[in-house]
Scaffold this active site. Structure first.
Site, mmCIF file in Angstrom:
data_model
loop_
_atom_site.group_PDB
_atom_site.id
_atom_site.type_symbol
_atom_site.label_atom_id
_atom_site.label_comp_id
_atom_site.label_asym_id
_atom_site.label_seq_id
_atom_site.Cartn_x
_atom_site.Cartn_y
_atom_site.Cartn_z
ATOM 1 N N LEU A 76 0.428 3.607 -2.126
ATOM 2 C CA LEU A 76 0.820 3.476 -3.531
ATOM 3 C C LEU A 76 1.334 4.795 -4.099
ATOM 4 O O LEU A 76 0.867 5.873 -3.735
ATOM 5 C CB LEU A 76 -0.371 2.986 -4.362
ATOM 6 C CG LEU A 76 -0.977 1.639 -3.939
ATOM 7 C CD1 LEU A 76 -2.081 1.231 -4.907
ATOM 8 C CD2 LEU A 76 0.085 0.547 -3.841
ATOM 9 N N HIS A 77 2.302 4.671 -5.005
ATOM 10 C CA HIS A 77 2.865 5.837 -5.688
ATOM 11 C C HIS A 77 3.015 5.490 -7.168
ATOM 12 O O HIS A 77 2.636 4.381 -7.594
ATOM 13 C CB HIS A 77 4.200 6.241 -5.037
ATOM 14 C CG HIS A 77 5.147 5.098 -4.850
ATOM 15 N ND1 HIS A 77 5.701 4.412 -5.902
ATOM 16 C CD2 HIS A 77 5.613 4.488 -3.728
ATOM 17 C CE1 HIS A 77 6.502 3.454 -5.450
ATOM 18 N NE2 HIS A 77 6.449 3.471 -4.130
ATOM 19 N N SER A 107 7.304 3.920 -0.578
ATOM 20 C CA SER A 107 6.224 4.335 0.331
ATOM 21 C C SER A 107 6.800 5.020 1.565
ATOM 22 O O SER A 107 6.152 5.853 2.186
ATOM 23 C CB SER A 107 5.403 3.123 0.747
ATOM 24 O OG SER A 107 4.945 2.467 -0.411
ATOM 25 N N GLY A 135 0.806 -1.218 0.000
ATOM 26 C CA GLY A 135 0.000 0.000 0.000
ATOM 27 C C GLY A 135 0.833 1.260 0.000
ATOM 28 O O GLY A 135 2.022 1.233 -0.344
ATOM 29 N N HIS A 155 4.367 2.099 -8.183
ATOM 30 C CA HIS A 155 3.395 0.989 -8.179
ATOM 31 C C HIS A 155 2.502 1.069 -9.426
ATOM 32 O O HIS A 155 2.207 0.048 -10.046
ATOM 33 C CB HIS A 155 2.498 1.072 -6.938
ATOM 34 C CG HIS A 155 3.199 0.830 -5.647
ATOM 35 N ND1 HIS A 155 3.328 1.808 -4.685
ATOM 36 C CD2 HIS A 155 3.787 -0.281 -5.132
ATOM 37 C CE1 HIS A 155 3.964 1.317 -3.649
ATOM 38 N NE2 HIS A 155 4.269 0.057 -3.883
ATOM 39 N N GLU A 169 12.484 -3.229 -9.509
ATOM 40 C CA GLU A 169 13.914 -3.528 -9.314
ATOM 41 C C GLU A 169 14.535 -2.739 -8.166
ATOM 42 O O GLU A 169 15.689 -2.945 -7.843
ATOM 43 C CB GLU A 169 14.688 -3.253 -10.610
ATOM 44 C CG GLU A 169 14.432 -4.310 -11.662
ATOM 45 C CD GLU A 169 15.252 -4.117 -12.919
ATOM 46 O OE1 GLU A 169 15.838 -3.012 -13.090
ATOM 47 O OE2 GLU A 169 15.305 -5.045 -13.734
ATOM 48 N N LYS A 170 13.766 -1.831 -7.554
ATOM 49 C CA LYS A 170 14.328 -1.150 -6.374
ATOM 50 C C LYS A 170 14.674 -2.199 -5.312
ATOM 51 O O LYS A 170 15.713 -2.137 -4.677
ATOM 52 C CB LYS A 170 13.361 -0.118 -5.793
ATOM 53 C CG LYS A 170 14.010 0.628 -4.618
ATOM 54 C CD LYS A 170 13.167 1.755 -4.110
ATOM 55 C CE LYS A 170 12.088 1.269 -3.189
ATOM 56 N NZ LYS A 170 12.599 0.733 -1.903
ATOM 57 N N ASP A 171 13.783 -3.178 -5.177
ATOM 58 C CA ASP A 171 14.055 -4.304 -4.274
ATOM 59 C C ASP A 171 14.623 -5.445 -5.122
ATOM 60 O O ASP A 171 13.984 -6.495 -5.297
ATOM 61 C CB ASP A 171 12.756 -4.723 -3.577
ATOM 62 C CG ASP A 171 12.210 -3.614 -2.711
ATOM 63 O OD1 ASP A 171 12.825 -3.294 -1.693
ATOM 64 O OD2 ASP A 171 11.175 -3.026 -3.088
ATOM 65 N N GLN A 211 14.985 -8.819 -3.517
ATOM 66 C CA GLN A 211 13.660 -9.447 -3.357
ATOM 67 C C GLN A 211 13.205 -10.068 -4.687
ATOM 68 O O GLN A 211 12.683 -11.189 -4.721
ATOM 69 C CB GLN A 211 12.657 -8.387 -2.890
ATOM 70 C CG GLN A 211 11.211 -8.830 -2.956
ATOM 71 C CD GLN A 211 10.261 -7.799 -2.369
ATOM 72 O OE1 GLN A 211 10.104 -7.745 -1.168
ATOM 73 N NE2 GLN A 211 9.610 -7.003 -3.191
HETATM 74 O O1 PAF Z 1 7.884 -5.094 -1.967
HETATM 75 C C1 PAF Z 1 6.922 -5.103 -1.170
HETATM 76 O O2 PAF Z 1 6.157 -4.152 -1.093
HETATM 77 C C2 PAF Z 1 6.695 -6.303 -0.272
HETATM 78 O O3 PAF Z 1 7.904 -6.861 0.122
HETATM 79 C C3 PAF Z 1 5.785 -7.380 -0.915
HETATM 80 C C4 PAF Z 1 6.411 -7.993 -2.144
HETATM 81 C C5 PAF Z 1 4.443 -6.763 -1.267
HETATM 82 C C6 PAF Z 1 5.537 -8.500 0.086
HETATM 83 O O4 PAF Z 1 4.921 -8.035 1.245
#
Ligand code: PAF
Length: 283
Positions: free
Chosen positions: A33-34, A189, A31, A37, A151-153, A156
């Site tokens: 959101l920007h 966020s 959430g 997203h 790709e910021k994360d 992940q």
């Molecule tokens: O990148 C995020 O916002 C979170 O790590 C995700 C992938 C929604 C999991 O909670």
């Protein structure tokens, strides 16, 4: 716009769409959101007939309870923003903690071929167990054709690709470029929680990454890493947690450069008590 709070409703909705030969993209979010997203949502709508956006502040991926409490929760504003893109092709899944975890708010334990041990994994205990747990559950509930991550994360993103491979999950994971404010700060966020002073200082992170990229053309990873550390020493409003130059596929810090490999520089830094991350492709 359809807004679901219950996993069986969103599952039924997606099953129904897929039964009609529609494809479904998925954008998992926490959430607040920007535009970053929205770029993922728009890419999802380009590739698919419908997009599901999940909005869920996942408690098991926070290593800092203060950060979890203070994480912005803005469902109404998020829905309004999504409606500017489409009211009919986007659905929101905003579950409660109970809908996802029942009465056992615990993460599973994962091994992602060592990807989970580097950088964010080393500095945020249990973070990727929490991310792995929630993303695996969301994939099982939503069953999308494709899923979109920024790709910021970057770590992940690599971990989620590995999760899908290890658990044979039938979804295509698509990484999307980092979205930046005009002054270069990577959209996040958490940026809304920066003080005016820290917000003004924060673009220094990307500015330094861009200079590091130029230096990496002629200098060693060690040289560039130490150069970045020295730059942060001169910036009193930002506290560097790490600068790591890593192999893009293993995420292990590079010892000796090879022109057969690709590398990225990763930074985590505190602006006051807000932790910011960013990264750049170096070659
Ligand atoms: O990148 C995020 O916002 C979170 O790590 C995700 C992938 C929604 C999991 O909670």
């Amino acid at each position: 716009m359809k807004i679901f709070h219950n996993k069986s409703e969103v599952s039924d909705y997606v099953q129904h769409l897929k039964a009609n030969d529609d494809t479904v993209g998925f954008v998992p979010t926490m959430g607040a959101l920007h535009q970053g997203h929205l770029a993922l949502v728009k890419k999802g709508l380009k590739d698919n007939n419908f997009v599901v956006v999940s909005i869920f502040v996942n408690p098991t991926q926070f290593d800092n309870s203060e950060d979890l409490i203070k994480y912005p929760r803005t469902l109404d504003a998020d829905v309004a923003l999504l409606k500017t893109v489409s009211e009919t092709q986007i659905a929101v899944y905003a579950p409660t903690v109970e809908d996802i975890y029942g009465d056992n708010v615990q993460s599973e334990s994962f091994k992602f071929d060592g990807l989970e041990k580097e950088m964010e994994g080393a500095f945020r205990a249990g973070h990727f167990d929490g991310v792995g747990t929630i993303v695996k559950r969301l994939f099982e509930i939503v069953t999308p054709n494709r899923a979109y991550f920024g790709e910021k994360d970057f770590q992940q993103l690599q971990i989620i690709k590995k999760l899908v491979e290890l658990y044979h999950i039938d979804v295509e994971v698509i990484g999307c470029p980092i979205h930046r404010d005009p002054d270069g700060l990577a959209m996040s966020s958490r940026n809304t929680r920066l003080t005016k002073e820290h917000r003004e200082a924060a673009p220094f992170i990307y500015k330094t990454l861009k200079s590091a990229k130029i230096k990496f053309g002629t200098k060693s990873a060690k040289y560039v890493t130490e150069w970045v550390e020295r730059q942060f020493e001169k910036e009193p409003l930002l506290e560097l947690e790490y600068i790591i130059i890593a192999d893009t596929s293993t995420l292990k810090p590079v010892k000796r450069k090879s022109n057969k490999k690709t590398y990225r520089a990763f930074i985590a830094a505190y602006a006051g008590d807000i932790r910011l991350i960013d990264n750049i492709a170096l070659n």
